[in-house]
Design an enzyme around this catalytic site. Structure first.
Site, short mmCIF file in Angstrom:
data_model
loop_
_atom_site.label_atom_id
_atom_site.label_comp_id
_atom_site.label_asym_id
_atom_site.label_seq_id
_atom_site.Cartn_x
_atom_site.Cartn_y
_atom_site.Cartn_z
N TRP A 90 0.82 -1.22 0.00
CA TRP A 90 0.00 0.00 0.00
C TRP A 90 0.84 1.25 0.00
CZ3 TRP A 90 -4.33 -0.85 -2.09
CH2 TRP A 90 -4.94 -2.09 -1.93
N ASP A 160 -1.63 6.66 5.96
CA ASP A 160 -2.72 5.82 5.43
C ASP A 160 -3.12 4.86 6.55
OD1 ASP A 160 -4.34 3.96 4.23
OD2 ASP A 160 -2.92 3.38 2.66
N LYS A 184 -12.98 -1.25 6.44
CA LYS A 184 -12.40 -2.27 7.34
C LYS A 184 -12.90 -2.11 8.76
CE LYS A 184 -8.82 -3.51 4.34
NZ LYS A 184 -9.06 -2.63 3.18
#
Ligand code: PMP
Length: 349
Positions: A90, A160, A184
């Site tokens: 990511w 992030d 999530k």
């Protein structure tokens, strides 16, 4: 996984929202009913994550992925640089997008250790004058998490937090912006929550198409265009559940217990199960492991599935096994997995 009480309340109120005779998802986002839910959600989020006054909370679409592009587009003017710490899939994706827009310096790359650890403070040196340093708080695929963020020598952090937002208490020092896709720990997909320091809003470029402008979203309280109203409402319900659980202090304790149960089992398995991540960098949200005999993997997934344990396959890019034990996963769920793993080892060991 989302909290059952949140899903049940959404189901119960979906058709007729609190006696209004209409579903919330049918209402105008400029009407009083939705506006109340919207503002309450922002207030709850601020309260639970103790967001300081100098930050604004925004609800944006395009998931976390749009933030990979939107952040450098807004903050990197000609000649500006940002630093990137590459800790896995990511962080690398964010870096790739930023490289298309401006100078995106890689100041650390975990490639040589196969992305199985976070860097140590002494391995980091930041570019003087960098606009920000991007880090990924928790690498969802690699199961690697920052235990605490590094000292960035005054360069503001852009984090992030897609896969660990609201999973633990969070110190706000030296943060410029954090963002997270909701899917999530908060709600169904469809939104990213962005918490942005007000001086960052002021410094953001305005010569961009409207949706890419943080200042427009901020001025309009995330109602510049139609927000994903169902996702905002579901976020609201999850936040109420977090409060009812005792807030982040209690959730953090529970998350540590859940992860410890699995890591202890893996470490005590004599190499039958192996977690490749350095202990200090192990994720509390995504526990990854390999079977010593990888020929048994298919049996492992099939037998797990039969016991009602699903979603244990590692990400398609890396294989192996992964248990994503986000906030709403109860201890019983983790215990059931641990019991199964012990049984499987006995049977096939
Ligand atoms: N960052 C991290 C850490 C993620 O786990 C994900 C999604 N799994 C993303 C970014 C991308 O999020 P989205 O799908 O919301 O764009």
């Amino acid at each position: 996984m989302l909290p059952l009480p949140a899903l049940e309340e959404a189901a119960q109120k979906l058709v007729d929202f609190e006696g209004s005779g209409m579903s919330l998802v049918e209402m105008s986002h400029r009407g009083k009913v939705y506006e109340r839910v919207h503002n309450e959600t922002i207030a709850l989020f601020r309260e639970i994550l103790t967001v300081p006054n100098e930050f604004q909370v925004l609800f944006l679409q395009g998931g976390a992925t749009l933030q990979f592009a939107m952040i450098p587009m807004a903050f990197l003017r000609a000649g500006d640089a940002a630093d990137f710490i590459l800790t896995g899939t990511w962080a690398k994706k964010a870096h790739e997008d930023a490289s298309l827009v401006g100078r995106a310096n890689i100041i650390w790359d975990g490639k040589t250790s196969k992305y199985t650890r976070m860097p140590q403070q002494k391995e980091l040196s930041f570019t003087s004058g960098a606009r920000y340093v991007h880090l990924c708080s928790n690498e969802t695929i690699g199961g690697v998490q920052w235990a605490s963020y590094p000292d960035t020598a005054g360069v503001p952090i852009v984090a992030d937090m897609s896969s660990d937002i609201l999973s633990r208490q969070f110190p706000w020092n030296n943060i410029g912006l954090v963002f997270a896709g909701t899917q999530k720990n908060l709600a169904p997909a469809g939104m990213a929550i962005v918490v942005i320091r007000k001086d960052f809003i002021a410094a953001a470029r305005k010569d961009l198409p409207a949706y890419l402008r943080y200042d427009l979203h901020a001025e309009n309280n995330s109602l510049y265009n139609t927000p994903p109203t169902f996702t905002v409402w579901a976020t609201n319900l999850t936040l109420k559940w977090i409060k009812s659980m005792g807030g982040l202090e209690a959730l953090e304790r529970l998350n540590r217990e859940k992860a410890t149960l699995l890591y202890d089992l893996i470490d005590a398995s004599g190499g039958y199960y192996k977690n490749p991540v350095e202990k200090a960098s192990r994720s509390l949200m995504n526990v990854v492991w390999l079977l010593d005999d990888d020929g048994l993997e298919d049996d492992f997934f099939k037998e797990a599935e039969r016991q009602g344990l699903s979603g244990l396959k590692g990400h398609r890019s890396v294989g192996g096994c992964r248990a994503s034990i986000y906030n709403a996963m109860p201890m019983e769920g983790v215990r059931a997995l641990a019991d199964f793993m012990k049984e499987f080892m006995k049977k096939h060991g």
